[in-house]
Design a protein around this motif. Structure first.
Motif, short mmCIF file in Angstrom:
data_model
loop_
_atom_site.label_atom_id
_atom_site.label_comp_id
_atom_site.label_asym_id
_atom_site.label_seq_id
_atom_site.Cartn_x
_atom_site.Cartn_y
_atom_site.Cartn_z
N ARG A 336 0.83 -1.21 0.00
CA ARG A 336 0.00 0.00 0.00
C ARG A 336 0.86 1.26 0.00
O ARG A 336 0.56 2.24 -0.69
CB ARG A 336 -0.93 -0.02 1.21
N ALA A 337 1.97 1.24 0.75
CA ALA A 337 2.87 2.40 0.78
C ALA A 337 3.49 2.63 -0.60
O ALA A 337 3.60 3.78 -1.06
CB ALA A 337 3.95 2.18 1.82
N VAL A 338 3.88 1.55 -1.27
CA VAL A 338 4.44 1.67 -2.62
C VAL A 338 3.39 2.23 -3.58
O VAL A 338 3.69 3.07 -4.43
CB VAL A 338 4.96 0.31 -3.11
N GLU A 339 2.15 1.79 -3.44
CA GLU A 339 1.08 2.30 -4.29
C GLU A 339 0.92 3.81 -4.14
O GLU A 339 0.76 4.54 -5.13
CB GLU A 339 -0.24 1.61 -3.93
N ARG A 340 0.95 4.27 -2.89
CA ARG A 340 0.78 5.71 -2.66
C ARG A 340 1.92 6.51 -3.26
O ARG A 340 1.71 7.61 -3.80
CB ARG A 340 0.68 5.99 -1.15
N ARG A 341 3.13 5.95 -3.20
CA ARG A 341 4.29 6.68 -3.72
C ARG A 341 4.28 6.77 -5.24
O ARG A 341 4.63 7.80 -5.81
CB ARG A 341 5.58 6.01 -3.26
N ARG A 342 3.85 5.70 -5.90
CA ARG A 342 3.92 5.72 -7.36
C ARG A 342 2.58 6.04 -8.01
O ARG A 342 2.51 6.19 -9.22
CB ARG A 342 4.46 4.40 -7.88
N GLY A 343 1.52 6.09 -7.24
CA GLY A 343 0.24 6.55 -7.74
C GLY A 343 -0.53 5.57 -8.58
O GLY A 343 -1.45 5.94 -9.30
#
Length: 355
Positions: A336-343
């Motif tokens: 989820r953190a990776v998703e937020r960073r890369r959009g």
């Protein structure tokens, strides 16, 4: 026509009966022949009948046939590892190959269950069953015969529906629509990320489990990971991880209580049949309740092939399941953190709340 309020179409009695018969009959035959050591192979073959349970029969024939081949190949791979002395490095390599093949196959088939739990379970346990080269022909006969039986049971509804559906349509669940399958999904970034999450999660959980002194059965941590991580396009919350822990703890207590009573092999057959039946009844309703039935089934039948002290079995089962669940939750949070960073969504963690 209006479906009666208590129609059996609201409960998966048909699928539950198929699953119980598919695994129960070969298991009972092995016990009758005095061959309980091969029970695990009959159990894994019986899981074949679970796949494609709601599909039209023409498509189900393919789905169940492919699932049968997948379960067979995974068991044979595990047997090969066992005959070579089940070295840890070879178990790890085999696990990665099984995960990749299973996720590819089940994703293309769009099966339910979509997680690679049954192929992985078949491989890791088969890799530990003590076998001699002279046992291989018998094991092959057990596996091939059991998966063929499971396929026939899965397809038995063709006859039953033709005979009874016109007179009692409310006794049968409606079949789903034919699925459109394509290999194109294997070329998507989301699919590759789903495979990577399963591989990384399994290797991390297995490595940590092996490193913890005093604990055995590291494969249970791996199974907890692959059964908790969502498949491609599936939506799960971390609640599934906690349900797995709760259901496993409860089911383990039940299983150990049964094994401490030193049940005869025929009572274990009954436990397996009842457990499989009710696991299928509850699987679409509540995952924790499902595991209250599935865990005693898995432990009791595995115990026939790999007997050991029930209290130690319970400790390992609970500890390794908690470990696997924690690894799964950690991966979902990181995803989820990776998703937020890369959009944009990251494979299997897409649209998954982490709280």
């Amino acid at each position: 026509m209006t479906t009666p309020a208590h129609s059996t179409r609201t409960v998966n009695l048909e699928g539950a009966a198929r699953a119980a018969i598919a695994g129960g009959v070969p298991l009972a035959l092995l016990i009758a022949l005095g061959m309980p050591g091969y029970a695990a192979f009959a159990m894994f073959a019986g899981f074949t009948a679970i796949f494609g349970a709601t599909e039209p029969y023409r498509q189900r024939a393919v789905t169940t046939g492919v699932a049968a081949a997948l379960q067979t190949v995974c068991m044979l791979a595990g047997i090969g590892v066992a005959l070579l002395g089940h070295p840890l490095w070879l178990q790890a390599v085999g696990l990665v190959v099984v995960l990749v093949v299973a996720v590819c196959t089940l994703t293309v088939l769009q099966t339910i269950p979509a997680q690679p739990i049954f192929p992985v379970f078949a491989f890791v346990v088969s890799a530990l069953v003590p076998l001699r080269p002279s046992d291989v022909p018998t094991v092959l006969l057990v596996i091939v015969g059991s998966v063929a039986w499971a396929w026939l049971v899965a397809m038995s509804g063709v006859v039953l529906r033709r005979a009874f559906h016109p007179r009692a349509p409310h006794r049968f669940r409606p079949l789903g629509a034919t699925k459109h399958r394509t290999l194109d999904v294997l070329r998507t970034p989301a699919f590759r990320e789903t495979v990577a999450l399963n591989v990384v999660g399994s290797l991390v959980a297995g490595s940590v489990a092996v490193a913890i002194p005093g604990l055995g059965h590291p494969y249970w941590a791996v199974i907890a990971v692959v059964s908790t991580l969502p498949a491609l396009r599936q939506r799960h919350t971390v609640r599934r991880a906690w349900q797995r822990v709760i259901g496993t703890v409860g089911g383990t207590v039940v299983a150990v209580g049964i094994l401490l009573l030193e049940p005869g092999v025929w009572r274990i057959v009954v436990i397996a049949v009842v457990g499989q039946f009710f696991a299928e009844i509850f699987v679409a309703r509540h995952y924790a309740v499902t595991l209250l039935f599935l865990t005693p089934l898995a432990l009791a039948v595995s115990w026939l092939s790999l007997p050991e002290a029930p209290p130690l079995l319970a400790l390992d089962r609970i500890a390794q399941t908690v470990l696997g669940a924690l690894v799964s939750v950690a991966l979902l949070v990181v995803g989820r953190a990776v998703e937020r960073r890369r959009g944009r969504p990251l494979g299997a963690t897409s649209a998954i709340p982490t709280v």
